[in-house]
Write an enzyme that holds these catalytic residues in place. Structure first.
Site, short mmCIF file in Angstrom:
data_model
loop_
_atom_site.label_atom_id
_atom_site.label_comp_id
_atom_site.label_asym_id
_atom_site.label_seq_id
_atom_site.Cartn_x
_atom_site.Cartn_y
_atom_site.Cartn_z
N HIS A 119 37.69 48.08 25.87
CA HIS A 119 36.27 47.72 25.89
C HIS A 119 35.42 48.64 25.00
CE1 HIS A 119 36.72 45.39 29.96
NE2 HIS A 119 37.21 44.74 28.94
N CYS A 130 25.76 45.16 10.13
CA CYS A 130 26.79 45.45 9.11
C CYS A 130 27.97 46.25 9.67
CB CYS A 130 26.18 46.17 7.91
SG CYS A 130 25.71 47.89 8.25
N ASN A 221 43.73 52.25 44.53
CA ASN A 221 42.32 51.89 44.70
C ASN A 221 41.99 52.04 46.18
OD1 ASN A 221 39.78 50.38 44.81
ND2 ASN A 221 40.38 49.46 42.88
N PRO A 222 40.86 52.64 46.52
CA PRO A 222 40.54 52.79 47.95
C PRO A 222 40.06 51.48 48.59
CG PRO A 222 38.83 53.81 46.59
CD PRO A 222 39.88 53.31 45.65
P1 OAD Z 1 34.44 47.97 38.62
O1 OAD Z 1 33.14 48.67 38.83
O2 OAD Z 1 34.44 46.48 38.63
O3 OAD Z 1 35.50 48.43 39.69
C1 OAD Z 1 35.72 49.79 39.97
C2 OAD Z 1 36.87 49.86 40.94
O4 OAD Z 1 37.15 51.23 41.15
C3 OAD Z 1 36.59 49.23 42.30
O5 OAD Z 1 37.67 48.37 42.66
C4 OAD Z 1 36.52 50.45 43.24
O6 OAD Z 1 37.03 50.13 44.53
C5 OAD Z 1 37.44 51.40 42.52
N1 OAD Z 1 37.22 52.82 42.84
C6 OAD Z 1 36.07 53.44 43.21
N2 OAD Z 1 36.29 54.75 43.38
C7 OAD Z 1 37.61 54.97 43.12
C8 OAD Z 1 38.44 56.13 43.14
N3 OAD Z 1 37.98 57.33 43.45
N4 OAD Z 1 39.76 55.96 42.82
C9 OAD Z 1 40.26 54.74 42.51
N5 OAD Z 1 39.51 53.63 42.49
C10 OAD Z 1 38.20 53.73 42.79
O7 OAD Z 1 35.04 48.54 37.25
P2 OAD Z 1 36.15 47.91 36.31
O8 OAD Z 1 37.17 47.20 37.09
O9 OAD Z 1 36.56 48.98 35.36
O10 OAD Z 1 33.30 45.79 31.14
O11 OAD Z 1 35.28 46.85 35.53
C11 OAD Z 1 35.86 46.14 34.49
C12 OAD Z 1 34.85 45.91 33.42
O12 OAD Z 1 33.70 45.29 33.95
C13 OAD Z 1 34.30 47.16 32.79
O13 OAD Z 1 35.12 47.68 31.77
C14 OAD Z 1 33.03 46.69 32.22
C15 OAD Z 1 32.54 45.98 33.45
O14 OAD Z 1 31.51 45.18 33.32
C16 OAD Z 1 32.44 45.65 30.17
O15 OAD Z 1 31.45 46.35 30.05
C17 OAD Z 1 32.83 44.59 29.20
#
Ligand code: OAD
Length: 259
Positions: A119, A130, A221-222
């Site tokens: 990403h 540009c 993941n918690p």
């Molecule tokens: P999310 O915010 O959707 O999910 C974060 C995840 O991390 C959740 O499932 C939480 O339960 C988990 N979490 C929280 N604390 C944690 C910890 N200490 N250890 C392990 N897990 C934990 O984020 P992403 O899945 O990364 O894209 O989101 C995917 C994409 O959506 C991002 O890259 C971004 C977003 O919009 C773009 O910007 C295109």
């Protein structure tokens, strides 16, 4: 939580390992995840409203302000034990591919090499018109409710708006990175999916691609996610706790690993 012996055995025997990370891996460094409720200045907005080409078109200063706020968080954050454990794994696994959805550079700062950023990167803005890279000058200004909007800089080559170097909703993933991630998922022995809600495609599909290709898959993941029930091992807990324990249990015998 107990780390399953069977997962340890498969990891120790693996030649090819993929670690796939999401915002949860940086949560313990103080960087807010995307799907938790935003607080403070940004509580009226959701990530889905700000991370789109049309949002930038409509209100570039609002979107640039939000990314400057996130960039300030990244610059002041430090890698946490989860990032360090992943970097330590590189020393033990014959071929490790680290694929991240995160736009921060905490994996690199923890010592990981060749990180595949699906990403993009928040620290590498470029011109919207540009595509010329733009070097951000100094630290982002601190924001208040009155200065929440920051006008994006202008490209010195063509006068276009500078935009964050990230992939927005509705945009394609960078081709080379996506192909590398896909190939690694199809060809790995073990796939570890860490700290992602697994809702944003196509990245979210990588774990199932690996699973269907016969890899051992583990989720760390918690909280419940879309992948519950579809992985070989579901380790419910914080990445900063589970990953160091997993590395310790898997490779401690090799050199008394301390991470
Ligand atoms: P999310 O915010 O959707 O999910 C974060 C995840 O991390 C959740 O499932 C939480 O339960 C988990 N979490 C929280 N604390 C944690 C910890 N200490 N250890 C392990 N897990 C934990 O984020 P992403 O899945 O990364 O894209 O989101 C995917 C994409 O959506 C991002 O890259 C971004 C977003 O919009 C773009 O910007 C295109």
């Amino acid at each position: 939580m107990d780390i399953p012996d069977e997962l340890v055995a498969r990891l120790r025997a693996a030649q090819n390992v993929v670690v796939f990370t999401g915002a949860g891996v940086s949560a313990e460094s103080g960087i807010p995840t995307f799907r938790e409720r935003q607080t403070g200045l940004w509580e009226r907005f959701s990530a889905e409203e700000l991370a789109t080409p049309s949002a930038f078109e409509r209100d570039p200063a609002l979107v640039w302000g939000w990314y400057e706020w996130r960039r300030a968080k990244v610059l002041s954050a430090q890698p946490n034990p989860a990032h360090l454990a992943i970097a330590a794994m590189e020393k033990h696994v014959p071929h490790l591919t680290l694929v991240t959805q995160n736009v921060d550079d905490l994996h690199e700062r923890a010592g990981s090499h060749d990180v595949v950023h699906l990403h993009g990167s928040i620290v590498r803005p470029h011109c919207q018109r540009c595509r010329q890279p733009f070097t951000a000058q100094g630290s982002p200004p601190s924001l208040t409710a009155d200065t929440q909007k920051i006008q994006p800089p202008t490209c010195t080559h063509c006068g276009g708006h500078i935009r964050p170097g990230v992939v927005w909703f509705g945009e394609s993933l960078p081709t080379l990175e996506w192909e590398a991630a896909n190939a690694a998922a199809r060809n790995c022995d073990v796939f570890l999916c860490v700290g992602t809600s697994a809702v944003v495609y196509p990245a979210a599909g990588l774990t199932l691609i690996a699973h269907r290709a016969g890899a051992t898959t583990a989720q760390i993941n918690p909280n419940p996610t879309e992948l519950d029930g579809d992985v070989s091992f579901d380790l419910k807990g914080a990445a900063g706790v589970i990953l160091p324990a997993l590395v310790q249990k898997t490779w401690a015998h090799e050199c008394g690993v301390a991470i």
